[in-house]
Design a protein around this motif. Sequence first.
Motif, PDB file in Angstrom:
ATOM      1  N   ALA A   1       1.911  -7.704  -6.162  1.00 26.15           N
ATOM      2  CA  ALA A   1       1.469  -9.095  -6.028  1.00 26.15           C
ATOM      3  C   ALA A   1       1.740  -9.909  -7.285  1.00 26.15           C
ATOM      4  N   GLU A   2       1.905  -9.243  -8.419  1.00 18.19           N
ATOM      5  CA  GLU A   2       2.212  -9.957  -9.658  1.00 18.19           C
ATOM      6  C   GLU A   2       3.621 -10.542  -9.627  1.00 18.19           C
ATOM      7  N   GLU A   3       4.505  -9.950  -8.798  1.00 17.87           N
ATOM      8  CA  GLU A   3       5.893 -10.401  -8.730  1.00 17.87           C
ATOM      9  C   GLU A   3       6.187 -11.251  -7.500  1.00 17.87           C
ATOM     10  N   TYR A   4       5.491 -10.962  -6.372  1.00 17.49           N
ATOM     11  CA  TYR A   4       5.787 -11.640  -5.110  1.00 17.49           C
ATOM     12  C   TYR A   4       4.516 -12.081  -4.404  1.00 17.49           C
ATOM     13  N   LEU A   5       4.652 -13.113  -3.592  1.00 17.90           N
ATOM     14  CA  LEU A   5       3.606 -13.506  -2.663  1.00 17.90           C
ATOM     15  C   LEU A   5       3.959 -12.904  -1.308  1.00 17.90           C
ATOM     16  N   PRO A   6       2.983 -12.324  -0.575  1.00 20.61           N
ATOM     17  CA  PRO A   6       3.304 -11.770   0.740  1.00 20.61           C
ATOM     18  C   PRO A   6       3.635 -12.883   1.729  1.00 20.61           C
TER      19      PRO A   6
ATOM     20  N   GLU B   1      19.986 -13.735  -5.597  1.00 24.81           N
ATOM     21  CA  GLU B   1      18.656 -14.290  -5.391  1.00 24.81           C
ATOM     22  C   GLU B   1      17.852 -13.589  -4.308  1.00 24.81           C
ATOM     23  N   THR B   2      18.497 -12.844  -3.410  1.00 26.03           N
ATOM     24  CA  THR B   2      17.776 -12.228  -2.308  1.00 26.03           C
ATOM     25  C   THR B   2      18.110 -10.749  -2.212  1.00 26.03           C
ATOM     26  N   LYS B   3      17.084  -9.926  -2.062  1.00 24.41           N
ATOM     27  CA  LYS B   3      17.262  -8.489  -1.912  1.00 24.41           C
ATOM     28  C   LYS B   3      16.828  -8.101  -0.508  1.00 24.41           C
ATOM     29  N   LYS B   4      17.681  -7.350   0.246  1.00 24.76           N
ATOM     30  CA  LYS B   4      17.349  -6.993   1.623  1.00 24.76           C
ATOM     31  C   LYS B   4      17.542  -5.502   1.856  1.00 24.76           C
ATOM     32  N   GLU B   5      16.613  -4.892   2.593  1.00 26.67           N
ATOM     33  CA  GLU B   5      16.739  -3.517   3.037  1.00 26.67           C
ATOM     34  C   GLU B   5      15.846  -3.338   4.254  1.00 26.67           C
ATOM     35  N   PHE B   6      16.018  -2.207   4.963  1.00 28.75           N
ATOM     36  CA  PHE B   6      15.262  -1.977   6.187  1.00 28.75           C
ATOM     37  C   PHE B   6      13.929  -1.312   5.865  1.00 28.75           C
ATOM     38  N   VAL B   7      12.835  -1.795   6.483  1.00 27.38           N
ATOM     39  CA  VAL B   7      11.502  -1.252   6.235  1.00 27.38           C
ATOM     40  C   VAL B   7      10.761  -1.049   7.553  1.00 27.38           C
ATOM     41  N   ILE B   8       9.714  -0.214   7.505  1.00 24.90           N
ATOM     42  CA  ILE B   8       8.831   0.002   8.647  1.00 24.90           C
ATOM     43  C   ILE B   8       7.398  -0.263   8.193  1.00 24.90           C
ATOM     44  N   PRO B   9       6.448  -0.446   9.135  1.00 27.94           N
ATOM     45  CA  PRO B   9       5.064  -0.745   8.743  1.00 27.94           C
ATOM     46  C   PRO B   9       4.503   0.281   7.764  1.00 27.94           C
ATOM     47  N   GLY B  10       3.856  -0.230   6.719  1.00 29.28           N
ATOM     48  CA  GLY B  10       3.267   0.628   5.704  1.00 29.28           C
ATOM     49  C   GLY B  10       4.152   0.860   4.502  1.00 29.28           C
ATOM     50  N   ASP B  11       5.454   0.502   4.597  1.00 31.70           N
ATOM     51  CA  ASP B  11       6.340   0.663   3.449  1.00 31.70           C
ATOM     52  C   ASP B  11       5.886  -0.235   2.302  1.00 31.70           C
TER      53      ASP B  11
ATOM     54  N   ARG C   1      11.879 -17.927  -4.776  1.00 28.02           N
ATOM     55  CA  ARG C   1      10.533 -18.336  -4.358  1.00 28.02           C
ATOM     56  C   ARG C   1       9.483 -17.290  -4.684  1.00 28.02           C
ATOM     57  N   ARG C   2       9.926 -16.124  -5.144  1.00 25.46           N
ATOM     58  CA  ARG C   2       9.022 -15.015  -5.470  1.00 25.46           C
ATOM     59  C   ARG C   2       8.184 -14.620  -4.259  1.00 25.46           C
ATOM     60  N   SER C   3       8.830 -14.510  -3.088  1.00 22.37           N
ATOM     61  CA  SER C   3       8.113 -14.134  -1.871  1.00 22.37           C
ATOM     62  C   SER C   3       8.725 -12.876  -1.265  1.00 22.37           C
ATOM     63  N   ALA C   4       7.876 -12.078  -0.604  1.00 24.63           N
ATOM     64  CA  ALA C   4       8.302 -10.856   0.077  1.00 24.63           C
ATOM     65  C   ALA C   4       7.960 -10.985   1.556  1.00 24.63           C
ATOM     66  N   SER C   5       8.984 -10.955   2.408  1.00 20.91           N
ATOM     67  CA  SER C   5       8.797 -11.091   3.852  1.00 20.91           C
ATOM     68  C   SER C   5       9.566  -9.996   4.570  1.00 20.91           C
ATOM     69  N   VAL C   6       9.195  -9.756   5.838  1.00 26.69           N
ATOM     70  CA  VAL C   6       9.942  -8.837   6.688  1.00 26.69           C
ATOM     71  C   VAL C   6      10.442  -9.635   7.881  1.00 26.69           C
ATOM     72  N   ILE C   7      11.754  -9.616   8.069  1.00 26.98           N
ATOM     73  CA  ILE C   7      12.372 -10.363   9.158  1.00 26.98           C
ATOM     74  C   ILE C   7      12.593  -9.413  10.324  1.00 26.98           C
ATOM     75  N   SER C   8      11.817  -9.604  11.390  1.00 27.49           N
ATOM     76  CA  SER C   8      11.914  -8.755  12.573  1.00 27.49           C
ATOM     77  C   SER C   8      13.159  -9.110  13.365  1.00 27.49           C
ATOM     78  N   LYS C   9      13.773  -8.090  13.955  1.00 35.19           N
ATOM     79  CA  LYS C   9      14.975  -8.314  14.755  1.00 35.19           C
ATOM     80  C   LYS C   9      14.606  -8.818  16.141  1.00 35.19           C
ATOM     81  N   THR C  10      15.488  -9.603  16.741  1.00 32.01           N
ATOM     82  CA  THR C  10      15.195 -10.186  18.048  1.00 32.01           C
ATOM     83  C   THR C  10      16.146  -9.714  19.143  1.00 32.01           C
ATOM     84  N   ASN C  11      17.170  -8.924  18.792  1.00 34.49           N
ATOM     85  CA  ASN C  11      18.074  -8.428  19.833  1.00 34.49           C
ATOM     86  C   ASN C  11      17.322  -7.480  20.763  1.00 34.49           C
TER      87      ASN C  11
END
Length: 201
Positions: free
Chosen positions: A22-27, A7-17, A52-62
């Motif tokens: 929008a047809e598949e996900y809500l930002p 159900e969830t796909k995760k990978e590392f991204v940077i700004p602008g990636d 949920r058909r949503s695309a988010s970026v989870i920022s690290k806090t360490n």
Amino acid sequence: MMEANGETKKEFVIPGDYIGVAEEYLPGEGAYEENGKIYATLVGNLDLDMTRRSASVISKTNVLPQIKEGDIVYGEIVSVKPQMVYVDLLALEGHADKKLSANTKARIYVSQTDKKYVKTISTEFRNGDIVRARVVDTQGDSIRLSTAEDSLGVIRAVCGVCKRTLGMKNEQEGKEGNLECSYCGSKETRKTADDYLKAKL
């Protein structure tokens, strides 16, 4: 990478990636939609929630140790002046999954741009470009950076006309107009790293 529950796909991204359409996900948090496409606004892990058909970026806090001279950092060009550019630091090489602490403002002076003579820094960097640079000074209120090595410079450039990512032109065509926008055809020059568009944090 697809999680075990499928159900969830995760990978590392940077700004602008680019992270989806929008047809598949809500930002969601750390993402925005432009012309039907969704892009990252943060450094972190991409979280594509298939349920949920949503695309988010989870920022690290360490928190990282303080940045020191000699470190390789990644940043976004936020202001271009006649003799320098201002950079918002995004990540420290080797620790891209951790949030930067303390001072995240930096500058690149025209004399630290390239090994060859550079007359005007605006021909080498533009607002929105993502750069890899070496820290040369941490004194004062702004960190000083250098891109005067083959492996340093712009790793992803933004078209000055339409704001899309610029592609690398044929290397035999030389430095002038070394980048080209496949969407609007704009030809632009940057001080690119030798792994432009192939860089991994």
